[in-house]
Design a protein around this motif. Structure first.
Motif, PDB file in Angstrom:
ATOM      1  N   TRP A  64       0.719  -1.172   0.058  1.00 21.53           N
ATOM      2  CA  TRP A  64       0.225   0.033   0.054  1.00 21.53           C
ATOM      3  C   TRP A  64       0.927   1.353  -0.071  1.00 21.53           C
ATOM      4  CZ3 TRP A  64      -0.180   3.678   3.914  1.00 21.53           C
ATOM      5  CH2 TRP A  64       0.481   3.363   5.391  1.00 21.53           C
ATOM      6  N   TYR A  65       0.274   2.379  -0.458  1.00 15.47           N
ATOM      7  CA  TYR A  65       1.009   3.676  -0.382  1.00 15.47           C
ATOM      8  C   TYR A  65       0.234   4.698  -0.035  1.00 15.47           C
ATOM      9  CZ  TYR A  65      -1.160   4.299  -5.140  1.00 15.47           C
ATOM     10  OH  TYR A  65      -2.218   4.430  -6.288  1.00 15.47           O
ATOM     11  N   GLY A  66       0.427   5.773   0.636  1.00 16.75           N
ATOM     12  CA  GLY A  66       0.034   6.823   0.963  1.00 16.75           C
ATOM     13  C   GLY A  66       0.428   7.913   1.155  1.00 16.75           C
ATOM     14  N   SER A  67       1.693   8.221   1.133  1.00 16.88           N
ATOM     15  CA  SER A  67       2.523   9.585   0.998  1.00 16.88           C
ATOM     16  C   SER A  67       2.443  10.338  -0.009  1.00 16.88           C
ATOM     17  CB  SER A  67       3.745   9.205   1.518  1.00 16.88           C
ATOM     18  OG  SER A  67       4.551   8.543   0.502  1.00 16.88           O
ATOM     19  N   GLU A  68       1.890  10.070  -1.138  1.00 17.88           N
ATOM     20  CA  GLU A  68       1.929  10.746  -2.190  1.00 17.88           C
ATOM     21  C   GLU A  68       0.451  11.576  -2.423  1.00 17.88           C
ATOM     22  OE1 GLU A  68       1.953   7.459  -2.159  1.00 17.88           O
ATOM     23  OE2 GLU A  68       4.045   6.975  -2.917  1.00 17.88           O
ATOM     24  N   SER A  69      -0.127  12.137  -1.265  1.00 16.88           N
ATOM     25  CA  SER A  69      -1.315  12.538  -1.428  1.00 16.88           C
ATOM     26  C   SER A  69      -1.221  13.878  -1.989  1.00 16.88           C
ATOM     27  CB  SER A  69      -1.649  12.969   0.029  1.00 16.88           C
ATOM     28  OG  SER A  69      -2.839  13.880   0.169  1.00 16.88           O
ATOM     29  N   GLY A  70      -2.159  14.134  -2.943  1.00 14.70           N
ATOM     30  CA  GLY A  70      -2.037  15.192  -3.638  1.00 14.70           C
ATOM     31  C   GLY A  70      -1.335  15.175  -5.176  1.00 14.70           C
ATOM     32  N   ASN A  71      -0.919  14.069  -5.417  1.00 16.12           N
ATOM     33  CA  ASN A  71      -0.153  13.786  -6.590  1.00 16.12           C
ATOM     34  C   ASN A  71      -1.271  13.408  -7.625  1.00 16.12           C
ATOM     35  OD1 ASN A  71       2.235  14.387  -5.646  1.00 16.12           O
ATOM     36  ND2 ASN A  71       2.730  12.220  -5.420  1.00 16.12           N
ATOM     37  N   ARG A  72      -0.927  13.376  -9.021  1.00 14.55           N
ATOM     38  CA  ARG A  72      -1.685  13.079 -10.106  1.00 14.55           C
ATOM     39  C   ARG A  72      -1.561  11.635 -10.375  1.00 14.55           C
ATOM     40  NH1 ARG A  72      -3.366  16.156 -14.900  1.00 14.55           N
ATOM     41  NH2 ARG A  72      -2.104  17.679 -13.706  1.00 14.55           N
ATOM     42  N   THR A  73      -2.806  10.769 -10.421  1.00 16.72           N
ATOM     43  CA  THR A  73      -2.738   9.623 -10.719  1.00 16.72           C
ATOM     44  C   THR A  73      -2.345   9.198 -12.272  1.00 16.72           C
ATOM     45  OG1 THR A  73      -5.218   9.266 -11.204  1.00 16.72           O
ATOM     46  CG2 THR A  73      -4.363   8.779  -8.923  1.00 16.72           C
ATOM     47  N   ALA A  74      -2.102   8.217 -12.607  1.00 16.30           N
ATOM     48  CA  ALA A  74      -1.734   7.809 -13.847  1.00 16.30           C
ATOM     49  C   ALA A  74      -2.881   8.229 -14.996  1.00 16.30           C
ATOM     50  CB  ALA A  74      -1.074   6.358 -14.357  1.00 16.30           C
ATOM     51  N   ASN A  75      -4.141   8.190 -14.400  1.00 19.74           N
ATOM     52  CA  ASN A  75      -5.026   8.708 -15.344  1.00 19.74           C
ATOM     53  C   ASN A  75      -5.917   9.868 -15.002  1.00 19.74           C
ATOM     54  OD1 ASN A  75      -6.864   8.269 -13.138  1.00 19.74           O
ATOM     55  ND2 ASN A  75      -8.586   7.240 -14.129  1.00 19.74           N
ATOM     56  N   GLY A  76      -4.900  10.631 -14.471  1.00 16.92           N
ATOM     57  CA  GLY A  76      -5.091  12.262 -14.339  1.00 16.92           C
ATOM     58  C   GLY A  76      -5.681  12.575 -12.950  1.00 16.92           C
ATOM     59  N   GLU A  77      -6.177  11.746 -12.201  1.00  9.29           N
ATOM     60  CA  GLU A  77      -6.893  12.047 -11.333  1.00  9.29           C
ATOM     61  C   GLU A  77      -6.137  12.705  -9.856  1.00  9.29           C
ATOM     62  OE1 GLU A  77     -10.418   8.929 -12.254  1.00  9.29           O
ATOM     63  OE2 GLU A  77      -9.468   8.751 -10.382  1.00  9.29           O
ATOM     64  N   GLN A  78      -6.864  13.192  -9.015  1.00 11.88           N
ATOM     65  CA  GLN A  78      -6.051  13.629  -7.870  1.00 11.88           C
ATOM     66  C   GLN A  78      -5.788  12.307  -6.954  1.00 11.88           C
ATOM     67  OE1 GLN A  78      -7.356  16.683  -5.420  1.00 11.88           O
ATOM     68  NE2 GLN A  78      -5.578  16.623  -4.101  1.00 11.88           N
ATOM     69  N   PHE A  79      -4.524  12.021  -6.372  1.00 10.06           N
ATOM     70  CA  PHE A  79      -4.483  10.755  -5.656  1.00 10.06           C
ATOM     71  C   PHE A  79      -4.762  11.174  -4.168  1.00 10.06           C
ATOM     72  CE2 PHE A  79      -2.079   8.510  -2.356  1.00 10.06           C
ATOM     73  CZ  PHE A  79      -2.583   7.279  -2.614  1.00 10.06           C
ATOM     74  N   ARG A  80      -5.914  10.483  -3.691  1.00  9.67           N
ATOM     75  CA  ARG A  80      -6.132  10.584  -2.122  1.00  9.67           C
ATOM     76  C   ARG A  80      -6.074   9.454  -1.430  1.00  9.67           C
ATOM     77  NH1 ARG A  80     -10.454  13.077  -5.866  1.00  9.67           N
ATOM     78  NH2 ARG A  80     -10.575  15.178  -5.413  1.00  9.67           N
ATOM     79  N   PRO A  81      -5.211   9.597  -0.574  1.00  9.79           N
ATOM     80  CA  PRO A  81      -4.891   8.246   0.279  1.00  9.79           C
ATOM     81  C   PRO A  81      -5.874   7.538   1.000  1.00  9.79           C
ATOM     82  CG  PRO A  81      -3.349  10.117   0.971  1.00  9.79           C
ATOM     83  CD  PRO A  81      -4.512  10.517   0.048  1.00  9.79           C
ATOM     84  N   GLY A  82      -7.076   8.467   1.304  1.00  5.28           N
ATOM     85  CA  GLY A  82      -7.995   7.602   2.089  1.00  5.28           C
ATOM     86  C   GLY A  82      -9.366   6.823   1.296  1.00  5.28           C
TER      87      GLY A  82
END
Length: 188
Positions: A64-82
């Protein structure tokens, strides 16, 4: 004449404001369309070839990963760890998968919207929210089965909003034993 000119100017100003707001948007809205497969890509010497894979099923390890909060996912969405999301190396984005923890039989549905994991033996990288939902956050990784599913529109809507899908029944112990026997020896 003056009224029509003012109306046109106001309309033009509104259109320019709307366009400038779009230009500043950093993330793609969370949506199930368009589905993107994407071209082959290489990470650390390994080439990954995304494919439709409607019958995808794999047994291996999840992290699992979670420290990338706010980064863009590969499909362009905002990564939200929760949120209940995941990364996969080759499945279309987005895709829905059922992830089963082979130690407990617990199952959840996850929305795949990112690429990864790029570690040997890892078949999926879960967000912190998905890891918590699956009950594997404390150990950091877990043996899992991942299979592509087509959830109900109600579950899709919940997952697009970051919420868990409806609860699934535990996998029976006999089935878990069968699945564990297929687990690769390396890869933790």
């Amino acid at each position: 004449m003056l009224n029509s000119r003012i109306t046109r100017l106001a309309g033009t100003a509104f259109a320019l404001l709307a366009l400038s707001a779009c230009a500043g948007a950093k993330y793609r809205p969370v949506a199930d369309t368009p589905v993107r497969i994407g071209p082959a890509y290489t990470v650390r010497g390994t080439t990954y070839v995304p494919a439709a894979a409607p019958a995808y099923e794999a047994i291996g390890y999840a992290s699992w990963y979670g420290s990338e909060s706010g980064n863009r996912t590969a499909n362009g969405e905002q990564f939200r760890p929760g949120w209940i999301t995941a990364a996969h190396t080759t499945l279309p984005l987005p895709t829905y998968v059922e992830v089963t923890a082979l130690d407990t039989g617990r199952r959840i549905i996850v929305r795949v919207n990112d690429r990864g994991p790029f570690a040997r033996g890892r078949v999926i990288d879960l967000s912190r929210g998905a890891a918590e939902e699956l009950g594997m956050k404390a150990q950091g990784h877990a043996a899992v089965r991942v299979r592509r599913v087509e959830p109900s529109e109600k579950d899709r809507e919940r997952l697009r909003k970051g919420k868990p899908a409806a609860s699934l029944e535990l996998v029976p112990e006999r089935e878990l034993q069968r699945l564990r026997a297929q687990l690769p020896a390396q890869g933790r």
